[in-house]
Design a protein around this motif. Sequence first.
Motif, mmCIF file in Angstrom:
data_model
loop_
_atom_site.group_PDB
_atom_site.id
_atom_site.type_symbol
_atom_site.label_atom_id
_atom_site.label_comp_id
_atom_site.label_asym_id
_atom_site.label_seq_id
_atom_site.Cartn_x
_atom_site.Cartn_y
_atom_site.Cartn_z
ATOM 1 N N ASN A 1 0.834 -1.213 0.000
ATOM 2 C CA ASN A 1 0.000 0.000 0.000
ATOM 3 C C ASN A 1 0.860 1.251 0.000
ATOM 4 O O ASN A 1 0.562 2.239 -0.685
ATOM 5 C CB ASN A 1 -0.920 0.004 1.214
ATOM 6 C CG ASN A 1 -2.023 -1.039 1.104
ATOM 7 O OD1 ASN A 1 -2.326 -1.500 0.014
ATOM 8 N ND2 ASN A 1 -2.610 -1.409 2.225
ATOM 9 N N THR A 2 1.943 1.219 0.799
ATOM 10 C CA THR A 2 2.846 2.370 0.867
ATOM 11 C C THR A 2 3.482 2.645 -0.486
ATOM 12 O O THR A 2 3.565 3.803 -0.932
ATOM 13 C CB THR A 2 3.944 2.121 1.916
ATOM 14 O OG1 THR A 2 3.336 1.949 3.203
ATOM 15 C CG2 THR A 2 4.912 3.293 1.978
ATOM 16 N N GLU A 3 3.931 1.583 -1.171
ATOM 17 C CA GLU A 3 4.552 1.751 -2.483
ATOM 18 C C GLU A 3 3.547 2.280 -3.493
ATOM 19 O O GLU A 3 3.889 3.105 -4.349
ATOM 20 C CB GLU A 3 5.126 0.411 -2.963
ATOM 21 C CG GLU A 3 6.403 0.000 -2.244
ATOM 22 C CD GLU A 3 7.490 1.053 -2.366
ATOM 23 O OE1 GLU A 3 7.736 1.541 -3.500
ATOM 24 O OE2 GLU A 3 8.079 1.430 -1.341
ATOM 25 N N ALA A 4 2.307 1.792 -3.398
ATOM 26 C CA ALA A 4 1.274 2.258 -4.326
ATOM 27 C C ALA A 4 1.004 3.745 -4.131
ATOM 28 O O ALA A 4 0.846 4.498 -5.106
ATOM 29 C CB ALA A 4 -0.013 1.457 -4.125
ATOM 30 N N ILE A 5 0.953 4.180 -2.873
ATOM 31 C CA ILE A 5 0.716 5.592 -2.569
ATOM 32 C C ILE A 5 1.869 6.454 -3.073
ATOM 33 O O ILE A 5 1.664 7.518 -3.664
ATOM 34 C CB ILE A 5 0.520 5.790 -1.056
ATOM 35 C CG1 ILE A 5 -0.809 5.152 -0.620
ATOM 36 C CG2 ILE A 5 0.533 7.277 -0.695
ATOM 37 C CD1 ILE A 5 -1.015 5.136 0.880
ATOM 38 N N ARG A 6 3.103 5.985 -2.866
ATOM 39 C CA ARG A 6 4.286 6.745 -3.290
ATOM 40 C C ARG A 6 4.343 6.889 -4.811
ATOM 41 O O ARG A 6 4.948 7.833 -5.323
ATOM 42 C CB ARG A 6 5.561 6.081 -2.771
ATOM 43 C CG ARG A 6 5.744 6.192 -1.268
ATOM 44 C CD ARG A 6 7.031 5.485 -0.832
ATOM 45 N NE ARG A 6 8.205 6.065 -1.464
ATOM 46 C CZ ARG A 6 8.830 7.151 -1.045
ATOM 47 N NH1 ARG A 6 8.379 7.799 0.019
ATOM 48 N NH2 ARG A 6 9.894 7.612 -1.671
ATOM 49 N N ALA A 7 3.730 5.947 -5.523
ATOM 50 C CA ALA A 7 3.769 5.990 -6.985
ATOM 51 C C ALA A 7 2.648 6.842 -7.580
ATOM 52 O O ALA A 7 2.664 7.147 -8.778
ATOM 53 C CB ALA A 7 3.691 4.571 -7.546
ATOM 54 N N MET A 8 1.691 7.261 -6.751
ATOM 55 C CA MET A 8 0.565 8.069 -7.240
ATOM 56 C C MET A 8 1.027 9.477 -7.620
ATOM 57 O O MET A 8 1.951 10.022 -7.017
ATOM 58 C CB MET A 8 -0.520 8.165 -6.158
ATOM 59 C CG MET A 8 -1.246 6.864 -5.878
ATOM 60 S SD MET A 8 -2.384 7.007 -4.468
ATOM 61 C CE MET A 8 -3.466 8.332 -5.039
ATOM 62 N N LYS A 9 0.370 10.054 -8.628
ATOM 63 C CA LYS A 9 0.669 11.433 -9.020
ATOM 64 C C LYS A 9 0.071 12.393 -7.984
ATOM 65 O O LYS A 9 -0.980 12.119 -7.408
ATOM 66 C CB LYS A 9 0.080 11.743 -10.397
ATOM 67 C CG LYS A 9 0.482 10.763 -11.488
ATOM 68 C CD LYS A 9 1.988 10.646 -11.652
ATOM 69 C CE LYS A 9 2.327 9.688 -12.794
ATOM 70 N NZ LYS A 9 3.788 9.476 -12.935
ATOM 71 N N ILE A 10 0.778 13.484 -7.739
ATOM 72 C CA ILE A 10 0.303 14.418 -6.712
ATOM 73 C C ILE A 10 -0.915 15.188 -7.209
ATOM 74 O O ILE A 10 -1.136 15.346 -8.405
ATOM 75 C CB ILE A 10 1.416 15.406 -6.305
ATOM 76 C CG1 ILE A 10 1.909 16.224 -7.502
ATOM 77 C CG2 ILE A 10 2.550 14.667 -5.626
ATOM 78 C CD1 ILE A 10 2.906 17.301 -7.124
ATOM 79 N N SER A 11 -1.692 15.647 -6.246
ATOM 80 C CA SER A 11 -2.913 16.394 -6.549
ATOM 81 C C SER A 11 -2.579 17.803 -7.044
ATOM 82 O O SER A 11 -1.442 18.269 -6.934
ATOM 83 C CB SER A 11 -3.784 16.488 -5.299
ATOM 84 O OG SER A 11 -3.118 17.253 -4.305
ATOM 85 N N LYS A 12 -3.612 18.475 -7.552
ATOM 86 C CA LYS A 12 -3.432 19.857 -8.027
ATOM 87 C C LYS A 12 -3.024 20.765 -6.876
ATOM 88 O O LYS A 12 -2.196 21.687 -7.058
ATOM 89 C CB LYS A 12 -4.752 20.370 -8.629
ATOM 90 C CG LYS A 12 -4.669 21.776 -9.206
ATOM 91 C CD LYS A 12 -3.697 21.820 -10.381
ATOM 92 C CE LYS A 12 -3.785 23.135 -11.128
ATOM 93 N NZ LYS A 12 -3.422 24.297 -10.316
ATOM 94 N N ILE A 13 -3.539 20.501 -5.686
ATOM 95 C CA ILE A 13 -3.175 21.312 -4.518
ATOM 96 C C ILE A 13 -1.688 21.179 -4.231
ATOM 97 O O ILE A 13 -0.989 22.168 -3.962
ATOM 98 C CB ILE A 13 -4.007 20.888 -3.289
ATOM 99 C CG1 ILE A 13 -5.474 21.248 -3.496
ATOM 100 C CG2 ILE A 13 -3.464 21.549 -2.020
ATOM 101 C CD1 ILE A 13 -6.384 20.776 -2.380
ATOM 102 N N LYS A 14 -1.171 19.949 -4.305
ATOM 103 C CA LYS A 14 0.253 19.741 -4.037
ATOM 104 C C LYS A 14 1.114 20.286 -5.170
ATOM 105 O O LYS A 14 2.259 20.712 -4.936
ATOM 106 C CB LYS A 14 0.528 18.260 -3.796
ATOM 107 C CG LYS A 14 -0.012 17.771 -2.458
ATOM 108 C CD LYS A 14 0.439 16.348 -2.143
ATOM 109 C CE LYS A 14 -0.038 15.947 -0.752
ATOM 110 N NZ LYS A 14 0.375 14.578 -0.378
ATOM 111 N N GLN A 15 0.582 20.277 -6.394
ATOM 112 C CA GLN A 15 1.315 20.905 -7.503
ATOM 113 C C GLN A 15 1.512 22.394 -7.209
ATOM 114 O O GLN A 15 2.609 22.935 -7.391
ATOM 115 C CB GLN A 15 0.554 20.715 -8.815
ATOM 116 C CG GLN A 15 0.482 19.278 -9.291
ATOM 117 C CD GLN A 15 -0.385 19.135 -10.527
ATOM 118 O OE1 GLN A 15 -0.490 20.058 -11.354
ATOM 119 N NE2 GLN A 15 -1.056 17.990 -10.670
ATOM 120 N N ASP A 16 0.439 23.030 -6.760
ATOM 121 C CA ASP A 16 0.516 24.455 -6.429
ATOM 122 C C ASP A 16 1.452 24.691 -5.244
ATOM 123 O O ASP A 16 2.211 25.671 -5.219
ATOM 124 C CB ASP A 16 -0.884 24.993 -6.101
ATOM 125 C CG ASP A 16 -1.793 24.996 -7.313
ATOM 126 O OD1 ASP A 16 -1.274 24.964 -8.452
ATOM 127 O OD2 ASP A 16 -3.029 25.027 -7.118
#
Length: 211
Positions: A146-161
Amino acid sequence: MGIHEKMMHIQTTLKAPKNLYNSFGNYKYRNAEGILEAVKPLLAENKMSMYITDDVQAVGDRVYVKATVKVWDTETGEWVETSALAREALNKKGMDDSQITGTASSYARKYALNGIFLLDDTKDADTDENQKERKARADKQTDDNNTEAIRAMKISKIKQDTLLSLCDEMAFDINKILASYHHKDISEITEGEYQYIVANKDKANVRKIWS
């Protein structure tokens, strides 16, 4: 009675209970000393003697201790033997080199004794303890996945900002950051990469690369 008959008698008679307790792992175990204490009377009863030798072997950059257990029939001169290997730890807190070798020797001797006298050192598959251990391992594997799957997810628009604001604040070049991860757009930044950037934003080597 030949040596194999004597060995069969010892193997079926020997009682070496797991009389030691590991409070950290919550399990019982036996050591080489316990096996030796239990088997000596049976060896004498069957007019047999036993010798244990150690041989230190280097394999690549690791060191192994090979323990050999040899049992002699004093009446016939016949003998049987078995060996086992235990690897020295690279380091062990609070131990000097001789103690590390001694620990490996103890393990190797126990495994060799287990082999020649048919002692099972594993936990029963149906015990509560074994089931708990298997469940704990499975849970840990699930958590890791689960941790690896989360780390591989693309960041949200909020985190992009947030990342763009951080770049302005730290005078980071966002294009250099994207290039270091082989990305073309900030939307390709993963959660793991984002966490690394935020956690290491004040480090000199990071500032040198991205500024």
